[in-house]
Design a protein around this motif. Structure first.
Motif, mmCIF file in Angstrom:
data_model
loop_
_atom_site.group_PDB
_atom_site.id
_atom_site.type_symbol
_atom_site.label_atom_id
_atom_site.label_comp_id
_atom_site.label_asym_id
_atom_site.label_seq_id
_atom_site.Cartn_x
_atom_site.Cartn_y
_atom_site.Cartn_z
ATOM 1 N N GLU A 90 17.067 120.019 157.749
ATOM 2 C CA GLU A 90 16.346 121.285 157.677
ATOM 3 C C GLU A 90 15.320 121.310 158.799
ATOM 4 O OE1 GLU A 90 14.005 124.258 154.617
ATOM 5 O OE2 GLU A 90 14.488 122.229 153.948
ATOM 6 N N ARG A 91 15.489 122.282 159.711
ATOM 7 C CA ARG A 91 14.562 122.436 160.833
ATOM 8 C C ARG A 91 13.659 123.631 160.563
ATOM 9 N NH1 ARG A 91 19.419 122.006 162.823
ATOM 10 N NH2 ARG A 91 20.040 119.961 163.577
ATOM 11 N N SER A 92 12.363 123.411 160.745
ATOM 12 C CA SER A 92 11.370 124.461 160.513
ATOM 13 C C SER A 92 10.855 125.008 161.837
ATOM 14 C CB SER A 92 10.197 123.911 159.700
ATOM 15 O OG SER A 92 10.663 123.447 158.450
ATOM 16 N N ALA A 93 10.348 126.228 161.795
ATOM 17 C CA ALA A 93 9.835 126.888 162.994
ATOM 18 C C ALA A 93 8.622 126.169 163.578
ATOM 19 C CB ALA A 93 9.485 128.345 162.680
ATOM 20 N N ASP A 94 7.910 125.373 162.775
ATOM 21 C CA ASP A 94 6.730 124.657 163.282
ATOM 22 C C ASP A 94 7.092 123.395 164.055
ATOM 23 O OD1 ASP A 94 7.459 122.855 161.297
ATOM 24 O OD2 ASP A 94 5.565 122.986 160.206
ATOM 25 N N GLY A 95 8.399 123.143 164.284
ATOM 26 C CA GLY A 95 8.818 121.984 165.076
ATOM 27 C C GLY A 95 9.030 120.718 164.267
ATOM 28 N N THR A 96 8.971 120.804 162.935
ATOM 29 C CA THR A 96 9.232 119.635 162.102
ATOM 30 C C THR A 96 10.651 119.725 161.539
ATOM 31 O OG1 THR A 96 8.311 120.700 160.127
ATOM 32 C CG2 THR A 96 6.805 119.326 161.456
ATOM 33 N N TYR A 97 11.181 118.561 161.189
ATOM 34 C CA TYR A 97 12.481 118.532 160.536
ATOM 35 C C TYR A 97 12.449 117.520 159.403
ATOM 36 C CZ TYR A 97 13.802 114.002 162.531
ATOM 37 O OH TYR A 97 13.859 112.672 162.846
ATOM 38 N N ARG A 98 13.405 117.669 158.508
ATOM 39 C CA ARG A 98 13.625 116.716 157.432
ATOM 40 C C ARG A 98 15.128 116.539 157.305
ATOM 41 N NH1 ARG A 98 11.430 116.087 151.410
ATOM 42 N NH2 ARG A 98 13.246 115.041 150.547
ATOM 43 N N VAL A 99 15.579 115.291 157.198
ATOM 44 C CA VAL A 99 16.992 115.004 156.964
ATOM 45 C C VAL A 99 17.099 114.243 155.661
ATOM 46 C CG1 VAL A 99 19.092 113.913 157.805
ATOM 47 C CG2 VAL A 99 17.442 114.765 159.444
ATOM 48 N N ASP A 100 17.909 114.777 154.748
ATOM 49 C CA ASP A 100 18.227 114.076 153.506
ATOM 50 C C ASP A 100 19.622 113.478 153.671
ATOM 51 O OD1 ASP A 100 15.852 114.780 152.126
ATOM 52 O OD2 ASP A 100 16.680 116.755 151.705
ATOM 53 N N PHE A 101 19.737 112.186 153.454
ATOM 54 C CA PHE A 101 21.012 111.482 153.550
ATOM 55 C C PHE A 101 21.474 111.106 152.153
ATOM 56 C CE2 PHE A 101 18.925 110.456 157.581
ATOM 57 C CZ PHE A 101 19.935 110.741 158.494
ATOM 58 N N ARG A 102 22.777 111.105 151.963
ATOM 59 C CA ARG A 102 23.391 110.604 150.729
ATOM 60 C C ARG A 102 24.548 109.721 151.156
ATOM 61 N NH1 ARG A 102 24.838 111.114 145.308
ATOM 62 N NH2 ARG A 102 26.910 111.829 144.868
ATOM 63 N N PHE A 103 24.461 108.449 150.793
ATOM 64 C CA PHE A 103 25.496 107.475 151.114
ATOM 65 C C PHE A 103 26.255 107.158 149.832
ATOM 66 C CE2 PHE A 103 21.900 106.810 153.916
ATOM 67 C CZ PHE A 103 22.490 106.790 155.169
ATOM 68 N N VAL A 104 27.564 107.326 149.864
ATOM 69 C CA VAL A 104 28.402 106.996 148.709
ATOM 70 C C VAL A 104 29.343 105.884 149.159
ATOM 71 C CG1 VAL A 104 30.068 107.839 147.014
ATOM 72 C CG2 VAL A 104 28.270 109.369 147.862
ATOM 73 N N SER A 105 29.249 104.730 148.513
ATOM 74 C CA SER A 105 30.091 103.592 148.887
ATOM 75 C C SER A 105 31.490 103.762 148.312
ATOM 76 C CB SER A 105 29.464 102.279 148.411
ATOM 77 O OG SER A 105 29.427 102.258 147.008
ATOM 78 N N ALA A 106 32.405 102.921 148.752
ATOM 79 C CA ALA A 106 33.800 102.996 148.301
ATOM 80 C C ALA A 106 33.916 102.827 146.786
ATOM 81 C CB ALA A 106 34.633 101.946 149.027
ATOM 82 N N ASP A 107 32.976 102.088 146.167
ATOM 83 C CA ASP A 107 33.035 101.893 144.712
ATOM 84 C C ASP A 107 32.392 103.053 143.931
ATOM 85 O OD1 ASP A 107 30.279 101.563 144.900
ATOM 86 O OD2 ASP A 107 30.295 99.446 144.315
ATOM 87 N N GLY A 108 31.897 104.068 144.645
ATOM 88 C CA GLY A 108 31.326 105.240 143.984
ATOM 89 C C GLY A 108 29.818 105.211 143.799
ATOM 90 N N SER A 109 29.177 104.083 144.055
ATOM 91 C CA SER A 109 27.716 104.038 143.919
ATOM 92 C C SER A 109 27.075 104.838 145.061
ATOM 93 C CB SER A 109 27.215 102.596 143.911
ATOM 94 O OG SER A 109 27.527 101.956 145.125
ATOM 95 N N ALA A 110 25.950 105.465 144.747
ATOM 96 C CA ALA A 110 25.298 106.342 145.721
ATOM 97 C C ALA A 110 23.842 105.954 145.901
ATOM 98 C CB ALA A 110 25.401 107.786 145.266
ATOM 99 N N ARG A 111 23.343 106.207 147.090
ATOM 100 C CA ARG A 111 21.922 106.046 147.374
ATOM 101 C C ARG A 111 21.495 107.161 148.311
ATOM 102 N NH1 ARG A 111 20.554 103.721 152.278
ATOM 103 N NH2 ARG A 111 22.308 102.856 153.434
ATOM 104 N N SER A 112 20.217 107.500 148.265
ATOM 105 C CA SER A 112 19.681 108.592 149.076
ATOM 106 C C SER A 112 18.538 108.094 149.941
ATOM 107 C CB SER A 112 19.174 109.722 148.174
ATOM 108 O OG SER A 112 20.213 110.269 147.426
ATOM 109 N N GLN A 113 18.318 108.792 151.023
ATOM 110 C CA GLN A 113 17.214 108.476 151.923
ATOM 111 C C GLN A 113 16.803 109.771 152.615
ATOM 112 O OE1 GLN A 113 17.816 105.118 154.604
ATOM 113 N NE2 GLN A 113 16.896 106.288 156.270
#
Length: 193
Positions: free
Chosen positions: A82-105
Protein backbone atom coordinates in the motif's frame (compact mmCIF):
# COMPACT_ATOMS: atom_id res chain seq x y z
CA UNK A 1 41.05 32.24 -7.16
CA UNK A 2 42.80 29.33 -8.95
CA UNK A 3 41.24 26.87 -6.48
CA UNK A 4 37.78 28.31 -7.17
CA UNK A 5 38.30 28.15 -10.94
CA UNK A 6 39.59 24.57 -10.66
CA UNK A 7 36.63 23.59 -8.52
CA UNK A 8 34.21 25.24 -10.97
CA UNK A 9 35.75 23.43 -13.94
CA UNK A 10 35.79 20.12 -12.09
CA UNK A 11 32.14 20.57 -11.10
CA UNK A 12 31.22 21.37 -14.70
CA UNK A 13 33.14 18.33 -15.93
CA UNK A 14 31.48 16.01 -13.42
CA UNK A 15 28.01 17.32 -14.23
CA UNK A 16 28.60 16.86 -17.94
CA UNK A 17 30.01 13.34 -17.57
CA UNK A 18 26.53 11.92 -17.19
CA UNK A 19 25.72 13.22 -20.68
CA UNK A 20 28.85 12.01 -22.48
CA UNK A 21 28.64 9.82 -25.54
CA UNK A 22 30.12 6.46 -24.60
CA UNK A 23 31.11 5.50 -28.17
CA UNK A 24 34.20 7.75 -28.14
CA UNK A 25 37.04 7.14 -25.68
CA UNK A 26 37.73 10.10 -23.41
CA UNK A 27 41.17 11.60 -23.86
CA UNK A 28 43.07 13.05 -20.89
CA UNK A 29 42.07 16.67 -20.39
CA UNK A 30 43.82 19.63 -18.81
CA UNK A 31 41.05 20.96 -16.55
CA UNK A 32 42.43 24.50 -16.72
CA UNK A 33 42.14 24.60 -20.54
CA UNK A 34 38.41 25.32 -21.02
CA UNK A 35 38.60 24.96 -24.82
CA UNK A 36 40.01 21.44 -24.42
CA UNK A 37 37.32 20.57 -21.84
CA UNK A 38 34.50 21.77 -24.13
CA UNK A 39 35.96 19.90 -27.13
CA UNK A 40 35.97 16.57 -25.27
CA UNK A 41 32.54 16.81 -23.65
CA UNK A 42 30.17 16.67 -26.67
CA UNK A 43 27.09 17.41 -24.58
CA UNK A 44 23.84 16.35 -26.25
CA UNK A 45 20.20 16.90 -25.39
CA UNK A 46 18.76 13.70 -23.86
CA UNK A 47 16.24 11.70 -25.86
CA UNK A 48 12.74 11.55 -24.43
CA UNK A 49 13.00 8.84 -21.80
CA UNK A 50 9.35 8.00 -21.26
CA UNK A 51 5.90 9.08 -22.31
CA UNK A 52 4.43 9.08 -18.79
CA UNK A 53 5.59 11.85 -16.45
CA UNK A 54 6.87 10.84 -13.00
CA UNK A 55 3.96 12.64 -11.33
CA UNK A 56 1.42 10.64 -13.38
CA UNK A 57 3.30 7.40 -12.63
CA UNK A 58 3.37 8.25 -8.94
CA UNK A 59 -0.37 8.93 -8.93
CA UNK A 60 -1.08 5.58 -10.61
CA UNK A 61 1.01 3.70 -8.01
CA UNK A 62 -1.02 4.97 -5.05
CA UNK A 63 -3.24 2.46 -3.28
CA UNK A 64 -3.01 -1.31 -2.84
CA UNK A 65 -1.19 -3.71 -5.16
CA UNK A 66 -1.21 -7.51 -4.72
CA UNK A 67 1.40 -10.04 -5.82
CA UNK A 68 1.86 -13.80 -5.44
CA UNK A 69 4.80 -16.07 -6.19
CA UNK A 70 5.41 -19.80 -5.88
CA UNK A 71 8.48 -20.68 -3.80
CA UNK A 72 11.08 -23.34 -4.63
CA UNK A 73 10.11 -25.37 -1.53
CA UNK A 74 6.52 -25.76 -2.75
CA UNK A 75 5.09 -22.95 -0.67
CA UNK A 76 4.01 -19.51 -1.77
CA UNK A 77 4.61 -15.89 -0.91
CA UNK A 78 1.87 -13.25 -1.16
CA UNK A 79 2.32 -9.55 -0.62
CA UNK A 80 0.13 -6.50 -0.54
CA UNK A 81 1.86 -3.15 -0.96
CA UNK A 82 0.00 0.00 0.00
CA UNK A 83 1.56 3.26 -1.20
CA UNK A 84 0.36 6.53 0.30
CA UNK A 85 0.50 10.02 -1.18
CA UNK A 86 2.79 11.17 1.67
CA UNK A 87 5.61 8.96 0.29
CA UNK A 88 5.26 6.12 2.80
CA UNK A 89 4.51 2.50 2.03
CA UNK A 90 3.57 -0.63 3.90
CA UNK A 91 3.98 -4.20 2.63
CA UNK A 92 2.14 -7.07 4.28
CA UNK A 93 3.62 -10.48 3.47
CA UNK A 94 2.00 -13.87 3.94
CA UNK A 95 4.21 -16.94 3.60
CA UNK A 96 2.50 -20.32 3.30
CA UNK A 97 4.82 -23.32 3.48
CA UNK A 98 4.29 -26.57 1.58
CA UNK A 99 2.80 -28.15 4.74
CA UNK A 100 0.15 -25.40 4.93
CA UNK A 101 1.53 -23.47 7.91
CA UNK A 102 1.44 -19.70 7.48
CA UNK A 103 3.28 -16.73 8.88
CA UNK A 104 2.92 -13.00 8.29
CA UNK A 105 5.30 -10.07 8.28
CA UNK A 106 4.80 -6.34 7.67
CA UNK A 107 7.39 -3.81 6.56
CA UNK A 108 7.27 -0.04 6.15
CA UNK A 109 9.34 2.67 4.52
CA UNK A 110 9.43 5.40 1.92
CA UNK A 111 8.83 5.15 -1.82
CA UNK A 112 9.07 7.33 -4.91
CA UNK A 113 9.40 7.53 -8.67
CA UNK A 114 12.02 9.29 -10.78
CA UNK A 115 11.63 8.91 -14.54
CA UNK A 116 11.21 5.20 -15.20
CA UNK A 117 12.70 4.19 -11.83
CA UNK A 118 10.57 3.16 -8.86
CA UNK A 119 12.45 3.08 -5.54
CA UNK A 120 11.87 2.01 -1.96
CA UNK A 121 13.70 2.78 1.27
CA UNK A 122 12.97 0.12 3.86
CA UNK A 123 12.70 1.65 7.37
CA UNK A 124 11.52 -1.20 9.58
CA UNK A 125 9.13 -3.96 10.56
CA UNK A 126 5.68 -3.51 12.01
CA UNK A 127 4.99 -5.61 15.10
CA UNK A 128 2.08 -5.74 17.52
CA UNK A 129 4.24 -3.76 19.97
CA UNK A 130 5.01 -1.05 17.39
CA UNK A 131 7.70 -0.42 14.80
CA UNK A 132 11.09 -2.13 14.96
CA UNK A 133 13.48 0.18 13.05
CA UNK A 134 15.83 -1.20 10.41
CA UNK A 135 19.52 -0.30 10.30
CA UNK A 136 19.74 2.58 7.75
CA UNK A 137 23.38 1.76 6.98
CA UNK A 138 22.50 -1.60 5.37
CA UNK A 139 22.68 -1.18 1.58
CA UNK A 140 20.06 -3.88 0.95
CA UNK A 141 17.43 -1.65 2.58
CA UNK A 142 17.49 0.61 -0.51
CA UNK A 143 15.96 -0.81 -3.70
CA UNK A 144 15.56 0.57 -7.22
CA UNK A 145 13.39 -0.98 -9.91
CA UNK A 146 12.96 -0.28 -13.62
CA UNK A 147 9.29 0.20 -14.44
CA UNK A 148 8.46 -2.34 -17.15
CA UNK A 149 4.75 -1.67 -17.49
CA UNK A 150 2.06 0.23 -15.64
CA UNK A 151 -1.62 0.80 -16.22
CA UNK A 152 -4.67 1.10 -13.99
CA UNK A 153 -4.74 -2.67 -13.42
CA UNK A 154 -1.18 -4.09 -13.49
CA UNK A 155 2.31 -2.92 -12.51
CA UNK A 156 5.40 -4.77 -13.71
CA UNK A 157 8.90 -3.83 -12.50
CA UNK A 158 12.42 -5.29 -12.47
CA UNK A 159 14.93 -5.04 -9.60
CA UNK A 160 17.94 -3.11 -10.93
CA UNK A 161 20.54 -5.28 -9.16
CA UNK A 162 19.00 -8.76 -8.91
CA UNK A 163 17.11 -8.67 -12.21
CA UNK A 164 14.05 -10.21 -10.53
CA UNK A 165 10.78 -9.26 -12.24
CA UNK A 166 7.58 -8.62 -10.29
CA UNK A 167 4.03 -8.16 -11.52
CA UNK A 168 1.30 -7.00 -9.19
CA UNK A 169 -2.41 -6.30 -9.59
CA UNK A 170 -4.29 -3.21 -8.36
CA UNK A 171 -6.74 -4.08 -5.59
CA UNK A 172 -9.69 -2.25 -4.02
CA UNK A 173 -8.95 -0.18 -0.90
CA UNK A 174 -10.78 -2.62 1.39
CA UNK A 175 -8.70 -5.64 0.27
CA UNK A 176 -6.54 -7.25 2.99
CA UNK A 177 -4.30 -10.29 3.27
CA UNK A 178 -5.17 -12.77 6.00
CA UNK A 179 -2.68 -11.98 8.77
CA UNK A 180 -1.28 -14.63 11.10
CA UNK A 181 -0.52 -13.02 14.47
CA UNK A 182 0.14 -14.80 17.77
CA UNK A 183 -1.50 -11.98 19.72
CA UNK A 184 -5.06 -10.86 20.28
CA UNK A 185 -4.25 -7.21 19.47
CA UNK A 186 -7.04 -5.66 17.43
CA UNK A 187 -5.53 -2.20 16.89
CA UNK A 188 -4.37 -1.58 13.32
CA UNK A 189 -0.61 -1.62 12.82
CA UNK A 190 0.56 1.77 11.61
CA UNK A 191 3.75 3.73 11.26
CA UNK A 192 4.62 7.37 10.94
CA UNK A 193 7.64 9.67 11.00
Amino acid sequence: MKKQLGFLLLSTLLAACSQLKTSKPIAPVNLLDTAQVEENLQIEEPDEVQTLASSATREMLLGKWYGIRKLKDGGQKEWLTERSADGTYRVDFRFVSADGSARSQSEVGFWGVSGDIYFRIFRGWVTVEGMKPADPTVAEHYDAYKIDGLDGEYFSYVHKVRGQQYTVKKMPNDFRLPVTVNSQEVEPLTFSY
